[in-house]
Write an enzyme that holds these catalytic residues in place. Structure first.
Site, PDB file in Angstrom:
ATOM      1  N   PRO A  21       7.250  -3.157 -11.017  1.00 17.00           N
ATOM      2  CG  PRO A  21       5.632  -4.551 -10.074  1.00 17.00           C
ATOM      3  CD  PRO A  21       7.047  -4.119  -9.925  1.00 17.00           C
ATOM      4  CG  ASP A  25      -3.882  -0.300   0.625  1.00 18.06           C
ATOM      5  OD1 ASP A  25      -3.209   0.131  -0.327  1.00 18.06           O
ATOM      6  OD2 ASP A  25      -4.419   0.469   1.462  1.00 18.06           O
ATOM      7  CG  ASP A  76      -1.372   4.152  -3.147  1.00 19.85           C
ATOM      8  OD1 ASP A  76      -0.151   4.136  -2.919  1.00 19.85           O
ATOM      9  OD2 ASP A  76      -2.210   3.574  -2.438  1.00 19.85           O
ATOM     10  CD  GLN A 130       2.786  -6.544  -6.852  1.00 20.57           C
ATOM     11  OE1 GLN A 130       3.613  -5.643  -6.820  1.00 20.57           O
ATOM     12  NE2 GLN A 130       1.492  -6.304  -6.982  1.00 20.57           N
ATOM     13  CB  THR A 152       5.064  -0.375  -5.909  1.00 25.60           C
ATOM     14  OG1 THR A 152       5.154  -0.571  -7.317  1.00 25.60           O
ATOM     15  CG2 THR A 152       3.911  -1.196  -5.370  1.00 25.60           C
TER      16      THR A 152
END
Lengths: 487, 283
Positions: free
Chosen positions: B162, B86, B155, B31, B157
């Site tokens: 993807p 993250d 968690d 990505q 996207t």
């Protein structure tokens, strides 16, 4: 003699594609067919398919050549295809690989001629025999007992068939089968040629063999005389587009005549340009692409075999004869050991997991991998198979293994198809001669073909396959409660 | 100078944030990764042009996806976190002493690298000795796990990129199989507001309902996500998200939170009528 050898062929070119692009720029006013006139007359279709697409759905004309008698861009595209596939001549086909197979058979056999073939041929081969009146000489393929699938033709069996039928005109070979299994094509070509017969290859599942490293030999490389190549399967072109390849000893002009007997005179430029663009892609990038496909299939095989219960088979089947080679881009999985028929796993994958695979039969499933696949979708397939085992596996009671049933050929397919016939309930048809096909589709390999004796074993098999949810086709009675038999 | 980052929430709705500085932009194997410095939201992480988090409002998401299950199941020790490269989810989880082991499975190592460099507020606990990071496809990782975790946090996207594999029946089934008999799975469930998001939310809810005996949905207000209105799924083999909430036990941890409270916990499961109806449709 390679007809294209005297020209400089540049595989970066795509003559039909280029001619269509140029044609688009010229903004020619259409007072010809098709009547939708670049889509203007059919806005709903244009909305659905897109202006780009309907704008090149055009008719044969001088700048775009004519598939019935190619002299310019289609001829160049065919020369490029022949060069890319190592053939003397290539024909662009727009009636599916069925039309390639049928043209190949019709170009080889006439009424009453014998043709040697394995029984696990696609229906299109026997359809061609119905059309031309040739008589099949079946070489019974060996069956893998564990997997229940038909293997390739053994060399000795082909030699025996040639010896017993010295007047046969051709030997037809599946290269490879749907499951990826290859016979010893080079040896069969030599035996056929030594006996003055043609060797034909059904390469509906073998386009990529022309661009592979570590893959089985392609028909043209093995010296076969004709090959039907399903570009729309592993080659990436649009559905229904295909190639017929011929070797140096086949008269291309005669093959063109045969093709024109049944081919449309309004060949689709969408299909032809897709063949042109796909051939260019394969010629330029095919080796890399199919290396990746084979790597993905190898990875998936390892992962699926690690789940337990499933058997994703591969090169270990190779035995030097009935499995002379294996096409590792194929991903076939034996499912009976988790207590489910292949067709049941196929249905669960679609209904529960939104995963559509190529087919499921009695004992196996086949997932078709190609240049469009990505690792993340493969992970979904493997995980779904793991889940199906966890949630649905049974002890396997009542499951049958697939069995090869020796056909008893009583009359030629053509005689049986056109003979006086009557319709009988399935069970009452035992002992009679069938006048139609019965098959699961896919894979489209006949259980019964016209002219074959119906046995109770065959009826058991039909009923079992139907009860497991196989999609059965062929007979006039769509529910297959009745069969047409000779009077 | 007018420099704006815009995200299309639908083809007809655009959300824009003024940008001071474009700090990071890389195309990874999976990505496009961007990090911006913005006056209103602080640093912003975007993947393929979709806002994943902002320094200003990430606390809402990270608190709601972690403290809700942690205050229901007091025995959570072994945790699997999927995505969350993250580090925000891990940061919240490592605040609990009882947590012994966290496996974090992130597909894209470059996301972790970028966040370590530019979002230290989120990535600050990624080096905690209880955290084990695997750069792998989550489906591949989890199908080898059985009866191993007390909590799985998904968690991901959105379901159109993807991460599509993380919204599937096979994945939820694999999660069920990887959880212990009293395990809980919490996932980000998207937004119910715009049509395409709502349909994806319904699809994944349907699949979770098929897989887990208890499957509830809860909500939070997250300003930088589509419609500012976000949902989480709470799927569980044994514990009920409200009946088994142990507020007293949670308060003993003395965790200071800015969004989550045990009172809000219960309230988050009370849904508006239109959403109740959408969920019922697929249950």
């Amino acid at each position: 003699m390679n007809i294209s050898s005297n020209r400089h062929l540049d595989q970066n070119r795509a003559p039909i594609h280029e001619a269509l692009e140029q044609f688009r720029q010229m903004r020619v006013v259409p007072f010809d067919v098709p009547g939708h006139k670049r889509g203007r007359g059919n806005p709903e279709l244009t909305e659905f398919l897109g202006q780009q697409c309907v704008g090149v759905d055009v008719n044969s004309m001088k700048p775009l050549d004519n598939l019935c008698h190619p002299i310019s861009v289609i001829q160049q595209a065919e020369e490029l295809a022949a060069d890319a596939f190592g053939a003397a001549h290539a024909f662009l086909m727009v009636g599916g690989t069925t039309s390639s197979v049928q043209s190949m058979v019709l170009a080889s056999c006439k009424r009453g001629d014998e043709i040697i073939l394995p029984r696990n041929v696609h229906r299109s081969v026997i359809n061609a025999l119905v059309l031309c009146g040739a008589v099949p000489v079946y070489v019974n393929p060996e069956v893998d007992q564990r997997l229940g699938i038909s293997l390739g033709m053994q060399r000795e069996q082909v030699a025996r068939a040639i010896k017993e039928h010295p007047n046969a005109v051709a030997v037809l070979v599946n290269n490879p089968t749907y499951y990826g299994i290859c016979s010893d094509l080079r040896a069969i070509v030599k035996m056929a040629h030594d006996a003055g017969m043609l060797c034909l290859a059904d390469e509906a599942h073998g386009t990529h063999l022309y661009f592979g490293s570590g893959l089985p030999v392609s028909a043209m490389a093995a010296g076969a005389d004709m090959a039907a190549v399903s570009m729309h399967k592993s080659g990436g072109s649009l559905t229904q587009s295909s190639l017929l390849l011929t070797g140096p000893n086949v008269h291309a002009g005669y093959v063109r005549q045969i093709i024109n007997l049944t081919q449309t005179t309004s060949a689709s430029y969408l299909l032809m340009s897709s063949l042109d663009i796909s051939r260019r892609n394969l010629a330029l990038r095919g080796r890399k692409v199919f290396r990746q496909v084979a790597d993905m299939a190898d990875y998936a095989r390892d992962e699926i075999n690690e789940i337990g219960g499933y058997y994703a088979f591969g090169k270990e089947l190779v035995n030097g004869n009935s499995v002379f080679d294996f096409d590792t881009t194929k991903l076939s999985v034996h499912t009976l050991d988790i207590g489910l028929a292949g067709i049941e796993v196929y249905d669960i994958l679609r209904d529960e997991y939104d995963i559509q695979i190529e087919f499921g039969d009695i004992g196996n499933i086949l997932a078709y991998l190609s240049m469009g696949d990505r690792p993340q979708e493969l992970e979904r397939l493997v995980s779904a198979l793991a889940e199906i085992r966890r949630r649905y596996s049974t002890d396997g009671t009542g499951l049958l293994s697939q069995e090869y049933i020796d056909p008893v050929v009583v009359s030629s397919p053509q005689e049986a198809f056109y003979a006086e016939k009557e319709s009988l309930p399935l069970r009452e048809s035992v002992g009679r001669v069938c006048s139609e096909f019965v098959m699961c589709y896919p894979p489209g390999i006949p259980i019964l073909a016209p002219g074959e004796r119906i046995t109770s074993q065959i009826i058991d098999y039909i009923e079992y396959a139907r009860s497991k949810g196989c999609s059965m086709t062929g007979p006039e009675d769509e529910e297959i409660r009745y069969l047409n038999v000779l009077k | 100078m007018e420099l704006w980052f815009s995200e299309l929430h639908t083809p007809d709705v655009k959300h824009s944030i003024r940008v001071n500085k474009h700090l990071y932009s890389q195309q990874s194997d999976y990505q496009r990764i961007d990090i911006f410095e913005t006056p209103e939201f602080g640093r912003v992480l975007a993947l393929d042009g979709n806002v994943m988090l902002t320094e200003r409002d990430e606390f809402i998401y990270d608190e709601m996806i972690t403290h809700v299950p942690m205050s229901v199941h007091q025995g959570i020790k072994d945790i699997l976190v999927i995505g969350a490269g993250d580090g925000g989810v891990v940061r919240e989880l490592t605040r609990y002493d009882r947590v012994e082991h966290i496996d974090l499975v992130e597909m894209d190592p470059q996301v972790v690298e970028a966040c370590r460099a530019y979002l230290p507020g989120n990535a600050c606990r990624m080096d905690d000795c209880r955290v084990h990071i695997y750069f792998e496809n989550a489906l591949k990782f989890i199908r080898r796990c059985e009866n191993k975790y007390d909590l799985i946090i998904v968690d991901s996207t959105d379901p159109f990129g993807p991460s599509e594999g993380l919204f599937t029946l096979e994945f939820y089934g694999n999660c069920f199989n990887a959880l212990r008999e009293d395990g809980i799975m919490v996932n980000q469930q998207g937004s119910p507001f715009y049509k395409q998001d709502a349909e994806a939310m319904q699809r994944s809810h349907k699949r979770i309902v098929q897989t887990f005996p208890i499957s509830k949905v809860y909500q939070a207000h997250i300003p930088t996500y589509a419609a500012g209105y976000w949902l989480f799924g709470f799927a569980s083999k044994k514990y009920h998200p409200i009946n088994d909430l142990d507020a007293e036990a949670w308060k003993k941890h003395n965790l200071r939170t800015r969004y989550y409270t045990t009172q809000l916990h219960a309230g988050a499961f009370y849904l508006p009528a239109f959403l109740e109806e959408m969920l019922k449709e697929v249950e």
